[in-house]
Design a protein around this motif. Structure first.
Motif, PDB file in Angstrom:
ATOM      1  N   GLY B 132       0.791  -1.234   0.000  1.00 17.62           N
ATOM      2  CA  GLY B 132       0.000   0.000   0.000  1.00 17.62           C
ATOM      3  C   GLY B 132       0.818   1.276   0.000  1.00 17.62           C
ATOM      4  N   VAL B 133       2.085   1.219   0.455  1.00 19.08           N
ATOM      5  CA  VAL B 133       2.896   2.448   0.529  1.00 19.08           C
ATOM      6  C   VAL B 133       4.122   2.372  -0.380  1.00 19.08           C
ATOM      7  N   ARG B 480      -1.493  -2.592  -3.581  1.00 21.42           N
ATOM      8  CA  ARG B 480      -1.128  -2.952  -4.954  1.00 21.42           C
ATOM      9  C   ARG B 480      -1.167  -4.461  -5.166  1.00 21.42           C
ATOM     10  N   ASP B 481      -0.881  -5.219  -4.076  1.00 23.87           N
ATOM     11  CA  ASP B 481      -0.735  -6.666  -4.235  1.00 23.87           C
ATOM     12  C   ASP B 481      -2.057  -7.381  -4.488  1.00 23.87           C
ATOM     13  N   TRP B 485      -7.232  -9.328  -7.828  1.00 23.15           N
ATOM     14  CA  TRP B 485      -8.399 -10.051  -7.317  1.00 23.15           C
ATOM     15  C   TRP B 485      -9.488  -9.070  -6.897  1.00 23.15           C
ATOM     16  N   TYR B 486      -9.088  -7.929  -6.408  1.00 21.96           N
ATOM     17  CA  TYR B 486     -10.068  -6.877  -6.110  1.00 21.96           C
ATOM     18  C   TYR B 486     -10.792  -6.477  -7.386  1.00 21.96           C
ATOM     19  N   ASP B 487     -10.065  -6.382  -8.494  1.00 21.63           N
ATOM     20  CA  ASP B 487     -10.686  -6.043  -9.778  1.00 21.63           C
ATOM     21  C   ASP B 487     -11.778  -7.062 -10.138  1.00 21.63           C
ATOM     22  N   PRO B 513      -0.972   6.247  -6.778  1.00 22.24           N
ATOM     23  CA  PRO B 513      -1.318   5.596  -8.047  1.00 22.24           C
ATOM     24  C   PRO B 513      -1.008   4.107  -7.993  1.00 22.24           C
ATOM     25  N   GLY B 514      -1.928   3.312  -8.522  1.00 25.04           N
ATOM     26  CA  GLY B 514      -1.742   1.870  -8.537  1.00 25.04           C
ATOM     27  C   GLY B 514      -2.485   1.148  -7.441  1.00 25.04           C
ATOM     28  N   VAL B 515      -2.939   1.892  -6.431  1.00 22.81           N
ATOM     29  CA  VAL B 515      -3.725   1.286  -5.365  1.00 22.81           C
ATOM     30  C   VAL B 515      -5.209   1.343  -5.745  1.00 22.81           C
ATOM     31  N   LEU B 516      -5.928   0.283  -5.489  1.00 23.58           N
ATOM     32  CA  LEU B 516      -7.375   0.149  -5.745  1.00 23.58           C
ATOM     33  C   LEU B 516      -7.738   0.182  -7.227  1.00 23.58           C
TER      34      LEU B 516
END
Lengths: 525, 525
Positions: B132-133, B480-481, B485-487, B513-516
């Motif tokens: 996340g960071v 980011r990881d 699967w969130y998508d 950028p890149g999170v969520l």
């Protein structure tokens, strides 16, 4: 038979001796009230235009252009709705009432309406008291999308105690379908008999429980929503931390972002243990402090309803200078007497005098009276009374000054209007950090002017709520009537975000225009 | 002194006899493990580029270009972060660490970065285990916005039991500041000592309570968030039904929509009554059913942690073929022995054998071990072990097959990789409709390849979660990881809505950028 002009079923209206007694009590309380009776007009005498909307052939079978049907879907059931109906002022009426028989029908209707630029007002039970289902569109084409045929309990998961339920189901039918499984949603708003699951979800309805599970939001496991750009379905999850909650975006969207077609709802077992009592207080301040103590105790009563002295007198027949706290505990799993005992102990610390009684009977008595109130409201409205409620939530620290200001502002406005009356206050729900106060206004109006008079009172008290940092609604929703104050309450960046969501999910801006968002700031793409 | 490469403080690392004992236990469990020790490199030996970002003069005093500072902010504290640090693989590092001293500073930093197109990664305690960071921006300019100087408890409202708290405060400091008022947030994630209020809110952290108040979401009264287009502040409300909840949009936004600067949080009184017990079971299925019974009873234990047999053996030293259920009740208001008794009765119905013990000691013992786990993880990682956890939530009905599939898939992948190991499962939180299972993987890896080996296991088990309709995260967040699967998990219309919100609140697309959201689908306006 459902009333087209007022609450509920025609045969349940307050009439005869009940009506005479009710009006008699009012005459005693407000000796200057005029109280002449006024009958609703006949449907045939109303001035309703012809529908100018021609549905595609494939959808024609879903559409009704019947005048009574259209008039019955033209507005909600607020005091101002009922009185305008009584006066024969029908205003704008949807061109068609459309009843989808399947989710596919909902998709097809939205596609048609987006193409033809027809506004769509999703309609559950039509019990809105905030103008949520009323077209105010300067005569633009509009349909009422009545979900009433999507009313099944599709699937019950007894292990998870959850059920997949279609949005158009009414309260009693829902409970009837769950009863054989020993389960219940236990969501009993005052509109229970005449409102639907979809309506509850769209408006973040407040239900049975005074604590913890107060809004229907917390009973939702997943939702299925037809938006003009596609169907949104969330996973069945007991909890999640994956991004902002999708369900929380649709909960409270009031038909502006999509049409809720079904939801997996969390259910309860039917309670087997109950305990309850009323507690009298000599000083209202002490009653509030005691109620706060109970709300912060973690005892989590199902019922924790503090009636102020006027509310106690009027709606519970109890003369108590500090009001009455009605407490109820329930459980399907374990006895609750110890919880009640501890709550009463907290009350005694602030001078409360418990009046024990059978919890079952007390709650039944209350529930019957509670469900009867809207019918009484209609009778009083027909006799020229102003009878309406409004509700909010605030922190415990903010409450005393807020109530004081609401009462004095309402009374001052009524004096200026020449409409003598009373204002009552009760808590419908309580939280560790504050109560949800619910106010009632009962005033002798001037027939023909009572809507304008109420609007003046409502504007004044809404401003008080806003000035005190209280919410414009705890569970009645925003609709069209609360929008000016909602606009003030909502953070600006969130308003921008909500407009962006609206433009994305409803690019033709057909869904319930005028609700939540100012349509003049929302142009169709 | 905070470790730049691993968990927590350097002086608390697992060393000496404790380390020898730990490695000894592993050698017993996994006789083929290599277990050679590996030391972290010296900061000076790392290959870190020079910062290429020149802040405006007015903000220069907030900015640090110190190498240790920048490397310390370059990633979170997942297993894969720690191992990459141990290997000296620093990867991308923020050009500057920026520490605002006021909310005004946050506004100014965002304005500067929006103008200069510099990515901003909001940073609380940096304990993210999901990337996340971590900048993964192909070398684009990026700063780490460390909120650590905004760490005050600004105001306490003892009546409402709430406090206005700045986002950068760490867990222990927060509790220290509340203690004199007899109050506590009671939010104790495993990262408690090394994470902040703002981080908990941004990631929807899971806390102390196993039931009801599981996520920090429910403890929020109002929030203040600096977005690139303005400050969003919600009203202090105990409850509201006015439109979709503004706070719920920012909760879980993981730094992509704004920077949370403060929140009014709902507090608790410190518990005065406690009761707890462990319950042994012969059959794990029975243990799950009993746990479900407790979760559905309305008894609402603060602790309801079912350890499966392997988890019980490894992390509680208990050999029980059906696992151990650890129960704890607490209250500031009333005794809780009756609630424990009833819960134990429910357990006995399914063959549970209660092992009574002092709740206080049991919970203290657990908490100490619990807070020690990440340090042990680091020691094991340095000895070439693969040690990581992942977590989810699902319905009760879905759980047995899900666990079976997770265990067999993880074991199968480990076999294929030639990394023998064990998989454990416990419930961190339970709901009436399902548990939140938390899995641990302990495997003998090949030094230099353990990150790739773990990534392969993680991909396989994440696919299992997805296939079974479980959430990719119950409280570890998306970062980011988890994004692939969130998508898949997130409904498409909601994804479109979230992108629209992002474009509206962060038009230059500078925030995390890149999170969520997939940045390739999010172009700066």
């Amino acid at each position: 038979m459902r009333s087209w002009w007022g609450w509920g079923d025609l045969e349940d209206a307050v009439a005869g001796a009940e009506r005479a007694a009710l009006i008699g009590r009012v005459a005693e309380l407000l000796p200057d009230a005029e109280l002449a009776d006024h009958e609703p007009p006949a449907i045939g005498d109303l001035n309703v235009g012809s529908p100018r909307i021609v549905p595609p052939a494939a959808l024609a079978a879903l559409c009704s252009d019947d005048v009574a049907d259209r008039v019955g879907h033209a507005r909600g059931k607020a005091f101002r709705d009922v009185v305008r109906n009584l006066l024969g002022e029908v205003g704008e009426v949807p061109g068609l009432v459309v009843r989808p028989r399947s989710e596919r029908d909902v998709v097809d209707v939205l596609d048609w309406c987006a193409d033809a630029r027809i506004a769509v007002i999703p309609y559950g039970g039509g019990s809105s008291v905030v103008g949520g289902v009323e077209p105010r569109l300067d005569g633009a084409h509009v349909i009422s999308l009545d979900l009433g045929l999507l009313a099944g309990v599709v699937e019950v998961d007894a292990t998870a105690r959850a059920a997949r339920i279609q949005a158009g189901i009414y309260g009693p039918a829902l409970e009837d379908r769950l009863r054989p499984n020993g389960l219940t949603l236990r969501h009993f708003p005052q509109s229970f008999e005449f409102s639907t699951l979809g309506g509850w979800l769209a408006t973040r309805a407040g239900g049975h429980y005074a604590t913890v599970l107060t809004h229907i939001d917390d009973l939702v496991e997943s939702m299925r929503v037809v938006t003009p750009v596609g169907v949104s379905e969330s996973l069945r999850l007991p909890g999640s931390g994956a991004g902002p909650s999708p369900d929380r975006m649709f909960l409270g969207s009031e038909g502006t972002l999509g049409v809720i077609t079904e939801a997996w709802m969390r259910l309860q077992e039917r309670p087997r243990w109950r305990a309850g009592a009323s507690v009298l207080f000599d000083r209202y301040d002490d009653a509030v402090t005691a109620t706060r103590g109970v709300a912060q105790s973690g005892l989590n009563p199902a019922n924790c309803r503090l009636l102020d002295p006027m509310e106690a007198l009027l709606n519970a027949g109890t003369d108590s200078p500090g009001g009455v706290l009605v407490l109820g505990f329930e459980s399907a799993d374990h006895p609750v007497e110890a919880a009640l005992d501890r709550a009463l102990e907290l009350c005694r610390d602030y001078g409360g005098r418990p009046q024990p009684r059978s919890a079952r009977n007390a709650s039944d008595t209350w529930r019957t009276a509670f469900l009867r109130m809207p019918y009484q409201r209609d009778a009083l409205a027909a006799h020229g009374m102003i009878v309406e409620t409004f509700e909010t939530a605030c922190t415990w620290g903010a409450f005393p000054a807020l109530r004081e200001a609401v009462l004095s502002t309402a009374q001052g406005t009524m004096r200026a209007l020449g409409t003598p009356g009373v204002v009552t206050c009760r808590f419908t729900h309580v939280y560790p950090d504050g109560p949800a106060p619910y106010f009632g206004v009962y005033a002798a109006g001037r027939w023909g002017s009572t809507v304008a008079q109420w609007d003046e009172i409502k504007t004044a008290v809404s401003q008080v709520l806003s000035d005190h940092g209280a919410t414009i609604t705890h569970h009645h929703a925003v609709g069209r009537d609360h929008r000016p104050w909602y606009d003030l309450q909502r953070p600006d960046p969130f308003a921008s975000a909500l407009r962006a969501v609206k433009s994305t999910l409803d690019p033709s801006a057909i869904l319930n225009p005028g609700v939540l968002l100012d349509p003049s700031r929302q142009s169709p793409t």
